[in-house]
Design a protein around this motif. Structure first.
Motif, PDB file in Angstrom:
ATOM      1  N   GLY A 291       0.792  -1.226   0.000  1.00 56.75           N
ATOM      2  CA  GLY A 291       0.000   0.000   0.000  1.00 56.75           C
ATOM      3  C   GLY A 291       0.820   1.270   0.000  1.00 56.75           C
ATOM      4  N   GLY A 292       2.087   1.182  -0.433  1.00 55.34           N
ATOM      5  CA  GLY A 292       2.936   2.362  -0.481  1.00 55.34           C
ATOM      6  C   GLY A 292       3.592   2.705   0.844  1.00 55.34           C
ATOM      7  N   GLY A 293       3.430   1.844   1.834  1.00 60.03           N
ATOM      8  CA  GLY A 293       4.024   2.098   3.143  1.00 60.03           C
ATOM      9  C   GLY A 293       5.454   1.601   3.226  1.00 60.03           C
ATOM     10  N   ASN A 294       5.961   1.543   4.445  1.00 62.01           N
ATOM     11  CA  ASN A 294       7.303   1.023   4.698  1.00 62.01           C
ATOM     12  C   ASN A 294       7.292   0.448   6.104  1.00 62.01           C
ATOM     13  OD1 ASN A 294      10.053   0.625   5.342  1.00 62.01           O
ATOM     14  ND2 ASN A 294      10.670   2.307   3.991  1.00 62.01           N
ATOM     15  N   VAL A 295       7.395  -0.875   6.217  1.00 70.33           N
ATOM     16  CA  VAL A 295       7.301  -1.508   7.534  1.00 70.33           C
ATOM     17  C   VAL A 295       8.592  -1.370   8.342  1.00 70.33           C
ATOM     18  CG1 VAL A 295       5.536  -3.144   6.779  1.00 70.33           C
ATOM     19  CG2 VAL A 295       7.945  -3.817   6.700  1.00 70.33           C
ATOM     20  N   ILE A 296       9.695  -1.037   7.678  1.00 71.69           N
ATOM     21  CA  ILE A 296      10.979  -0.883   8.364  1.00 71.69           C
ATOM     22  C   ILE A 296      11.178   0.553   8.851  1.00 71.69           C
ATOM     23  CG2 ILE A 296      13.490  -1.141   8.158  1.00 71.69           C
ATOM     24  CD1 ILE A 296      12.132  -3.819   7.766  1.00 71.69           C
ATOM     25  N   ARG A 297      10.975   1.510   7.945  1.00 72.64           N
ATOM     26  CA  ARG A 297      11.153   2.931   8.271  1.00 72.64           C
ATOM     27  C   ARG A 297       9.879   3.675   7.881  1.00 72.64           C
ATOM     28  NH1 ARG A 297      16.614   5.196   5.980  1.00 72.64           N
ATOM     29  NH2 ARG A 297      16.023   6.882   7.376  1.00 72.64           N
ATOM     30  N   ALA A 298       9.042   3.925   8.840  1.00 73.17           N
ATOM     31  CA  ALA A 298       7.716   4.501   8.578  1.00 73.17           C
ATOM     32  C   ALA A 298       7.772   5.855   7.872  1.00 73.17           C
ATOM     33  CB  ALA A 298       6.937   4.629   9.881  1.00 73.17           C
ATOM     34  N   ASN A 299       8.860   6.595   8.023  1.00 70.99           N
ATOM     35  CA  ASN A 299       8.952   7.913   7.393  1.00 70.99           C
ATOM     36  C   ASN A 299       9.497   7.842   5.960  1.00 70.99           C
ATOM     37  OD1 ASN A 299      11.544   7.207   8.206  1.00 70.99           O
ATOM     38  ND2 ASN A 299      12.157   9.327   8.538  1.00 70.99           N
ATOM     39  N   ARG A 300       9.798   6.660   5.463  1.00 70.19           N
ATOM     40  CA  ARG A 300      10.318   6.498   4.090  1.00 70.19           C
ATOM     41  C   ARG A 300       9.325   5.683   3.270  1.00 70.19           C
ATOM     42  NH1 ARG A 300      15.792   7.262   2.981  1.00 70.19           N
ATOM     43  NH2 ARG A 300      15.078   6.852   0.882  1.00 70.19           N
ATOM     44  N   THR A 301       8.124   6.212   3.103  1.00 72.84           N
ATOM     45  CA  THR A 301       7.087   5.507   2.356  1.00 72.84           C
ATOM     46  C   THR A 301       7.258   5.748   0.864  1.00 72.84           C
ATOM     47  OG1 THR A 301       5.446   7.279   2.270  1.00 72.84           O
ATOM     48  CG2 THR A 301       5.500   5.929   4.289  1.00 72.84           C
ATOM     49  N   LEU A 302       6.397   5.129   0.100  1.00 66.97           N
ATOM     50  CA  LEU A 302       6.362   5.330  -1.338  1.00 66.97           C
ATOM     51  C   LEU A 302       5.238   6.285  -1.727  1.00 66.97           C
ATOM     52  CD1 LEU A 302       6.992   1.659  -2.536  1.00 66.97           C
ATOM     53  CD2 LEU A 302       8.649   3.506  -2.203  1.00 66.97           C
ATOM     54  N   LYS A 303       4.784   7.062  -0.781  1.00 65.55           N
ATOM     55  CA  LYS A 303       3.770   8.071  -1.060  1.00 65.55           C
ATOM     56  C   LYS A 303       4.461   9.283  -1.675  1.00 65.55           C
ATOM     57  CE  LYS A 303       0.546   6.176   2.020  1.00 65.55           C
ATOM     58  NZ  LYS A 303       0.611   5.511   3.229  1.00 65.55           N
ATOM     59  N   ILE A 304       3.747  10.028  -2.476  1.00 66.88           N
ATOM     60  CA  ILE A 304       4.342  11.086  -3.286  1.00 66.88           C
ATOM     61  C   ILE A 304       5.086  12.125  -2.441  1.00 66.88           C
ATOM     62  CG2 ILE A 304       2.294  12.574  -3.442  1.00 66.88           C
ATOM     63  CD1 ILE A 304       4.687  11.765  -6.351  1.00 66.88           C
ATOM     64  N   SER A 305       4.551  12.505  -1.300  1.00 70.28           N
ATOM     65  CA  SER A 305       5.224  13.524  -0.483  1.00 70.28           C
ATOM     66  C   SER A 305       6.571  13.017   0.027  1.00 70.28           C
ATOM     67  CB  SER A 305       4.337  13.957   0.682  1.00 70.28           C
ATOM     68  OG  SER A 305       4.022  12.840   1.493  1.00 70.28           O
ATOM     69  N   ASP A 306       6.634  11.776   0.476  1.00 70.77           N
ATOM     70  CA  ASP A 306       7.898  11.214   0.952  1.00 70.77           C
ATOM     71  C   ASP A 306       8.881  10.997  -0.197  1.00 70.77           C
ATOM     72  OD1 ASP A 306       7.054  11.208   3.591  1.00 70.77           O
ATOM     73  OD2 ASP A 306       6.317   9.159   3.493  1.00 70.77           O
ATOM     74  N   LEU A 307       8.379  10.523  -1.328  1.00 75.25           N
ATOM     75  CA  LEU A 307       9.258  10.341  -2.483  1.00 75.25           C
ATOM     76  C   LEU A 307       9.829  11.672  -2.946  1.00 75.25           C
ATOM     77  CD1 LEU A 307       7.418   7.681  -4.685  1.00 75.25           C
ATOM     78  CD2 LEU A 307       9.497   7.378  -3.338  1.00 75.25           C
ATOM     79  N   ASN A 308       9.001  12.701  -2.991  1.00 77.30           N
ATOM     80  CA  ASN A 308       9.486  14.015  -3.414  1.00 77.30           C
ATOM     81  C   ASN A 308      10.565  14.534  -2.477  1.00 77.30           C
ATOM     82  OD1 ASN A 308       7.959  14.228  -5.732  1.00 77.30           O
ATOM     83  ND2 ASN A 308       6.285  15.293  -4.723  1.00 77.30           N
ATOM     84  N   ASP A 309      10.393  14.352  -1.177  1.00 82.40           N
ATOM     85  CA  ASP A 309      11.411  14.786  -0.223  1.00 82.40           C
ATOM     86  C   ASP A 309      12.728  14.051  -0.458  1.00 82.40           C
ATOM     87  OD1 ASP A 309       9.631  16.503   0.974  1.00 82.40           O
ATOM     88  OD2 ASP A 309       9.181  15.164   2.663  1.00 82.40           O
ATOM     89  N   HIS A 310      12.633  12.766  -0.735  1.00 85.42           N
ATOM     90  CA  HIS A 310      13.837  11.945  -0.924  1.00 85.42           C
ATOM     91  C   HIS A 310      14.491  12.198  -2.283  1.00 85.42           C
ATOM     92  CE1 HIS A 310      16.579   8.633  -0.640  1.00 85.42           C
ATOM     93  NE2 HIS A 310      16.076   8.106  -1.737  1.00 85.42           N
TER      94      HIS A 310
END
Length: 125
Positions: free
Chosen positions: A53-72
């Protein structure tokens, strides 16, 4: 994105050279749809355990959601799609490298799928 565009152009040239009927817009839609379906299959087989679902079970702040991807992605000088491809190929932190597990085409397909899902929102279909 440049590599995907090159792949699409190559496929269109092959189709044109074989004398098959040419409908560029329809061919692009078919190729793009096929690549996205393949990307989804690869994602479900290799990535969904950690990124369901675009999440990240290891690092919750590094998801595959657009806002997190844009930051990265801002840390990269390449396009967002190339940055995703780089992450998939080389891995990062707890994420393993997939360079020896997936072909270049498979990496491009899954990166394209992730980018599209991020843009559309992971919960929407």
């Amino acid at each position: 994105m440049a590599r995907l565009s090159g792949l699409i152009l190559t496929l269109l040239l092959i189709v044109g050279a074989t004398g098959l009927p040419s409908a560029p817009a329809m061919a692009l839609d078919t190729i793009e749809s096929s690549a996205l379906e393949r990307g989804e299959q690869i994602f479900n087989s290799n990535c969904a355990a950690c990124h369901m679902g675009g999440g990240n079970v290891i690092r919750a702040n590094r998801t595959l959601k657009i806002s997190d991807l844009n930051d990265h992605v801002e840390a990269y000088s390449s396009s967002p799609l190339e940055a995703l491809e780089h992450e998939i190929e080389d891995g990062l932190n707890a994420m393993p490298s997939y360079a020896d597990k997936l072909s270049e085409e498979e990496i491009m397909a899954v990166a394209t799928y992730v980018e599209q899902r991020a843009e559309l929102g992971w919960s929407r279909r």
